[in-house]
Design a protein around this motif. Structure first.
Motif, PDB file in Angstrom:
ATOM      1  N   ASP A   1       0.820  -1.212   0.000  1.00 62.19           N
ATOM      2  CA  ASP A   1       0.000   0.000   0.000  1.00 62.19           C
ATOM      3  C   ASP A   1       0.854   1.263   0.000  1.00 62.19           C
ATOM      4  OD1 ASP A   1      -2.553   1.434   0.166  1.00 62.19           O
ATOM      5  OD2 ASP A   1      -1.928   1.936   2.199  1.00 62.19           O
ATOM      6  N   SER A   2       1.934   1.264   0.772  1.00 57.71           N
ATOM      7  CA  SER A   2       2.792   2.453   0.839  1.00 57.71           C
ATOM      8  C   SER A   2       3.411   2.743  -0.518  1.00 57.71           C
ATOM      9  CB  SER A   2       3.887   2.257   1.889  1.00 57.71           C
ATOM     10  OG  SER A   2       4.665   1.113   1.616  1.00 57.71           O
ATOM     11  N   ALA A   3       3.886   1.721  -1.199  1.00 57.75           N
ATOM     12  CA  ALA A   3       4.485   1.910  -2.520  1.00 57.75           C
ATOM     13  C   ALA A   3       3.453   2.382  -3.535  1.00 57.75           C
ATOM     14  CB  ALA A   3       5.137   0.610  -2.981  1.00 57.75           C
ATOM     15  N   HIS A   4       2.262   1.831  -3.448  1.00 64.31           N
ATOM     16  CA  HIS A   4       1.181   2.212  -4.347  1.00 64.31           C
ATOM     17  C   HIS A   4       0.816   3.679  -4.143  1.00 64.31           C
ATOM     18  CE1 HIS A   4      -2.851   0.642  -6.232  1.00 64.31           C
ATOM     19  NE2 HIS A   4      -2.172   1.402  -7.065  1.00 64.31           N
ATOM     20  N   ARG A   5       0.730   4.101  -2.879  1.00 63.93           N
ATOM     21  CA  ARG A   5       0.368   5.483  -2.558  1.00 63.93           C
ATOM     22  C   ARG A   5       1.420   6.470  -3.066  1.00 63.93           C
ATOM     23  NH1 ARG A   5      -4.400   6.662   1.011  1.00 63.93           N
ATOM     24  NH2 ARG A   5      -4.819   4.737   2.136  1.00 63.93           N
ATOM     25  N   GLU A   6       2.685   6.050  -3.095  1.00 67.97           N
ATOM     26  CA  GLU A   6       3.770   6.952  -3.476  1.00 67.97           C
ATOM     27  C   GLU A   6       4.014   6.988  -4.975  1.00 67.97           C
ATOM     28  OE1 GLU A   6       7.215   5.703  -1.311  1.00 67.97           O
ATOM     29  OE2 GLU A   6       6.239   5.908   0.645  1.00 67.97           O
ATOM     30  N   SER A   7       3.305   6.168  -5.735  1.00 67.16           N
ATOM     31  CA  SER A   7       3.588   6.083  -7.174  1.00 67.16           C
ATOM     32  C   SER A   7       2.308   6.234  -7.983  1.00 67.16           C
ATOM     33  CB  SER A   7       4.311   4.759  -7.477  1.00 67.16           C
ATOM     34  OG  SER A   7       3.577   3.641  -6.981  1.00 67.16           O
ATOM     35  N   ASP A   8       1.713   5.127  -8.401  1.00 68.45           N
ATOM     36  CA  ASP A   8       0.550   5.176  -9.289  1.00 68.45           C
ATOM     37  C   ASP A   8      -0.616   5.928  -8.660  1.00 68.45           C
ATOM     38  OD1 ASP A   8       1.141   2.639 -11.475  1.00 68.45           O
ATOM     39  OD2 ASP A   8       2.229   2.663  -9.594  1.00 68.45           O
ATOM     40  N   LEU A   9      -0.896   5.678  -7.391  1.00 66.94           N
ATOM     41  CA  LEU A   9      -2.003   6.372  -6.743  1.00 66.94           C
ATOM     42  C   LEU A   9      -1.721   7.865  -6.586  1.00 66.94           C
ATOM     43  CD1 LEU A   9      -3.253   3.883  -3.982  1.00 66.94           C
ATOM     44  CD2 LEU A   9      -4.227   4.338  -6.231  1.00 66.94           C
ATOM     45  N   LEU A  10      -0.469   8.223  -6.377  1.00 65.42           N
ATOM     46  CA  LEU A  10      -0.143   9.647  -6.263  1.00 65.42           C
ATOM     47  C   LEU A  10      -0.403  10.363  -7.584  1.00 65.42           C
ATOM     48  CD1 LEU A  10       0.879  11.953  -4.533  1.00 65.42           C
ATOM     49  CD2 LEU A  10       3.223  11.321  -5.168  1.00 65.42           C
ATOM     50  N   ALA A  11      -0.135   9.705  -8.705  1.00 69.32           N
ATOM     51  CA  ALA A  11      -0.444  10.300 -10.008  1.00 69.32           C
ATOM     52  C   ALA A  11      -1.938  10.589 -10.121  1.00 69.32           C
ATOM     53  CB  ALA A  11       0.006   9.370 -11.140  1.00 69.32           C
ATOM     54  N   PHE A  12      -2.767   9.624  -9.743  1.00 69.67           N
ATOM     55  CA  PHE A  12      -4.219   9.839  -9.763  1.00 69.67           C
ATOM     56  C   PHE A  12      -4.621  10.941  -8.793  1.00 69.67           C
ATOM     57  CE2 PHE A  12      -4.384   5.729 -11.905  1.00 69.67           C
ATOM     58  CZ  PHE A  12      -5.444   5.897 -12.762  1.00 69.67           C
ATOM     59  N   GLN A  13      -4.020  10.935  -7.608  1.00 74.68           N
ATOM     60  CA  GLN A  13      -4.394  11.914  -6.594  1.00 74.68           C
ATOM     61  C   GLN A  13      -4.089  13.334  -7.070  1.00 74.68           C
ATOM     62  OE1 GLN A  13      -2.543  11.251  -2.788  1.00 74.68           O
ATOM     63  NE2 GLN A  13      -3.894  12.677  -1.719  1.00 74.68           N
ATOM     64  N   ILE A  14      -2.908  13.542  -7.637  1.00 76.44           N
ATOM     65  CA  ILE A  14      -2.539  14.871  -8.132  1.00 76.44           C
ATOM     66  C   ILE A  14      -3.468  15.296  -9.258  1.00 76.44           C
ATOM     67  CG2 ILE A  14      -0.743  16.164  -9.350  1.00 76.44           C
ATOM     68  CD1 ILE A  14       1.311  14.501  -7.745  1.00 76.44           C
ATOM     69  N   ALA A  15      -3.773  14.371 -10.182  1.00 77.78           N
ATOM     70  CA  ALA A  15      -4.667  14.695 -11.299  1.00 77.78           C
ATOM     71  C   ALA A  15      -6.061  15.052 -10.809  1.00 77.78           C
ATOM     72  CB  ALA A  15      -4.735  13.512 -12.270  1.00 77.78           C
TER      73      ALA A  15
END
Length: 704
Positions: free
Chosen positions: A189-203
């Motif tokens: 989960d931590s890795a996901h939040r810092e990478s692919d999910l962060l891209a979605f979150q910023i968008a």
């Protein structure tokens, strides 16, 4: 309803006055394409990706959906004579590093969608390019979450300014096409939040899209469309996302998806069952789905309709295709990346000898990627070559060349030079011709698309051997690449220049000529790392490649948040070309990087100077290289800066605190200690490091 009422209040008021039949009507979209084995769509529906019938008594409009990652789609060409502006690949837009251009392209897409009678745009692909072989990487926006998130968010913001709901997709980890329906993507989960999910979150923060589209694959054992952690905990609770979650077509597997956070079953007839009608009604009646959850899903849809202004009446209107063509040409030109140049470019016109153009169907047009992003272009199709494949989109797959000939564009741009063309079909004959030319331009292609992954980094169909034969006959050779992904270049030392043109869209031929002739000074930067060999990548080939459809597959994304250039930095690997690399016909200097804390925010300031003799654009990239004493490599800021010769400009970058932190437990943690940043010309070419001491800081899951 008064226009001044906010979207949430309007949605609540409207939903309260709806019957259950009307509520359920909004919870699924119908296929608006004639489909084998299904009843034909109503005659008054325009053929498109989907439709949600409106409710006239409540002034709820039909939701007319169109696929539109790279332009407004005409599915299978069924809308006779209907064309649209075909934009370059998403990788080309990402290579511009230009947030303003992303916004303007979104405005264009929204305007064209509305003019054609659509108010929901199923675009906004931003899955990170974790692997070099993914067949849909060409649609997406590179390997870095900040770059992808900013550009996707700006595109969404532009689209919704036109009264058209935009989506971001495919949430999440749709990062390979092989066995995408049965693949289980495993990640911490931590890795996901810092990478692919962060891209979605910023968008999502930046663009506030009306809808998020789920992926086909599983994530940590659960299908994306029924993954309660991603849809409810992360998206709706942690991020406070107010819009709705729709499925991709054929990606819903049970009625339980609704309680997990899926709000709408899209293209419902393509699933095994229309879950969000009879079965969902039974769940509500039995109390297994609450009335509050039913109301929540409906209100989310209505809220997005009102927030985007998609309830404005749709009326088809004329489109300024000429103006939109200029947008396509500008994206293509800005997105081209000059990978190598020993001085042969830009090309001279008067006083130079004959040029032999080889391969890539350059006498006809430019290559396009295949799949649901395929546009029927305004310029027309110069060639359509059936390919075929066992399943998926591959069954009807074809290599399409848009009618924008680089050969003809070069003749127009350089009228005093003589150009001839050779297909390269017989390499030795082509090499013999090349020996008599003053210059050879080889157009090399790699065709990719939905439902198909590349099997290696090698250019297909013997093109490497062709280039090698030509360079032996004439070392004055340059290569133009039209690819959807990185490729190996065993001939790199033997050629004088390499231009990465991606899939350059309907104005691609003209844009290629613009850059080669010097009319446009190249400013593109690689949004994805080009490996030296497959062995450098986390996965040397797509897991499950060649396996029959339906086979179960688990892929462990053990690299975690170290996607792309971060993987190479962590393991001390030197790729063929680094993320952020790109050359210009002029030169730039970076001066005086300083870091300061303003309030609780880290701010970087510096100057950029054009020290060359041509107008050009630089893309200074700010990298975090040390965090609390630990070495890292992370893009934390970027900006495209266009300067006249001798011009100097001050630049300020405000650093998102999440890029300095790690996801730990239930939030972001910035550890106390020394942090160092450096300006880079790529992820490898890093300048002087500047440090600052930051305090311990805990940040919430949502935007700080």
């Amino acid at each position: 309803m008064a226009d001044s009422r906010d979207s949430d209040s309007r949605a609540a008021d409207t939903e309260a006055r709806m019957s259950d039949d009307e509520r359920f009507q909004l919870l699924r979209s119908e296929l608006a394409i004639p489909w084998p084995g299904l009843p034909p769509p109503p005659a008054h529906w325009k053929i498109s990706s989907g439709r949600v019938p409106g409710i006239p008594r409540l002034d709820i409009p039909d939701l007319a959906e169109t696929d539109a990652s790279l332009g407004i789609i005409n599915p299978f060409g069924l809308r006779e004579g209907d064309v649209a502006t075909a934009l370059p690949a998403g990788q080309a837009l990402a290579a511009t590093f230009n947030a303003n251009l992303a916004h303007d392209s979104g405005v264009m897409l929204g305007a064209e969608a509305r003019a054609k009678g659509f108010n929901v745009l199923l675009g906004g692909g931003l899955n990170l390019a974790r692997d070099f072989y993914c067949g849909r990487n060409f649609e997406y926006l590179g390997e870095d979450p900040l770059l992808a998130g900013v550009l996707a968010g700006e595109s969404v913001r532009g689209t919704q300014s036109q009264g058209v709901i935009a989506t971001v997709k495919h949430y999440s980890l749709n990062v390979q096409e092989t066995l995408r329906d049965t693949l289980d993507a495993r990640i911490e989960d931590s890795a996901h939040r810092e990478s692919d999910l962060l891209a979605f979150q910023i968008a999502i923060e930046r663009g506030q899209p009306g809808a998020v589209m789920g992926a086909y694959n599983r994530i940590n054992g659960e299908h994306a469309s029924s993954n309660a952690h991603l849809l409810t905990t992360v998206l709706k609770q942690d991020w406070g996302y107010p819009g709705w979650v729709m499925s991709d077509r054929g990606a819903v597997h049970s009625v339980e998806s609704f309680n997990c956070g899926l709000d709408q079953q899209s293209g419902a007839a393509l699933d095994r069952q229309v879950w969000f009608d009879g079965p969902l009604r039974e769940e509500v009646a039995a109390g297994r789905v609450s009335r509050a959850r039913l109301s929540d899903a409906v209100r989310r849809i209505l809220r997005s309709v009102y927030a985007a202004g998609a309830d404005r009446p749709l009326k088809e209107s004329a489109i300024d295709y000429a103006a939109h063509a200029q947008m396509a040409r500008e994206i293509a030109a800005q997105g081209m990346v000059l990978l190598k140049n020993d001085g042969v470019l830009p090309l001279a016109d008067a006083g130079a000898g004959p040029v032999l153009v080889v391969g890539g169907q350059a006498h006809l047009g430019v290559l396009a990627g295949y799949g649901s992003s395929m546009v029927t272009p305004v310029c027309g199709v110069a060639a359509s070559i059936p390919v075929g494949a066992p399943s998926g989109f591959g069954v009807s797959s074809r290599q399409v060349y848009f009618a924008s000939s680089p050969l003809e564009a070069l003749r127009n741009a350089l009228p005093y030079r003589q150009f001839s063309y050779d297909s390269g079909y017989f390499p030795q004959t082509t090499a013999a011709r090349a020996a008599h030319a003053s210059l050879v331009i080889v157009f090399a292609t790699q065709w990719q698309g939905e439902s198909m992954d590349a099997d290696s980094l090698t250019l297909p169909q013997g093109q490497d051997a062709l280039i090698a034969a030509i360079t032996q006959a004439n070392p004055n050779t340059l290569v133009v690449l039209q690819t959807g992904n990185p490729v190996r270049m065993p001939w790199l030392k033997q050629v004088r220049a390499v231009l990465q043109a991606w899939y350059p869209g309907q104005e691609g031929g003209a844009a290629i000529a613009d850059v080669l002739s010097g009319r446009v000074n190249p400013s593109g930067r690689l949004p994805i790392t080009f490996p030296l060999a497959e062995s450098q990548a986390p996965r040397a080939r797509a897991p499950g490649l060649g396996a029959p459809d339906g086979k179960s597959l688990t892929v462990n994304y053990f690299e975690g948040s170290d996607v792309g250039y971060r993987w190479y930095a962590k393991h001390g690997l030197r790729p063929l070309f680094a993320f952020g690399h790109g050359l210009s016909y002029t030169h730039f200097k970076h001066l005086g990087l300083k870091l300061a804390i303003e309030g609780s925010t880290l701010v970087a300031r510096f100057e950029v100077e054009n020290i060359g003799e041509r107008l050009g654009a630089d893309v200074p990239q700010l990298y975090l290289v040390e965090a609390a004493g630990q070495p890292v490599r992370r893009l934390v800021g970027f900006e495209r800066v266009e300067l006249q010769p001798g011009e100097r400009r001050a630049v300020q970058m405000t650093i998102d605190a999440r890029l300095l932190a790690r996801w730990e437990g239930e939030g972001w943690s910035q550890h106390a200690g020394r942090y160092r940043c450096a300006l880079g010309r790529s992820a490898l070419r890093i300048g002087r490091r500047v440090g600052i001491v930051l305090p311990q800081r805990t940040l919430p899951p949502s935007r700080p």
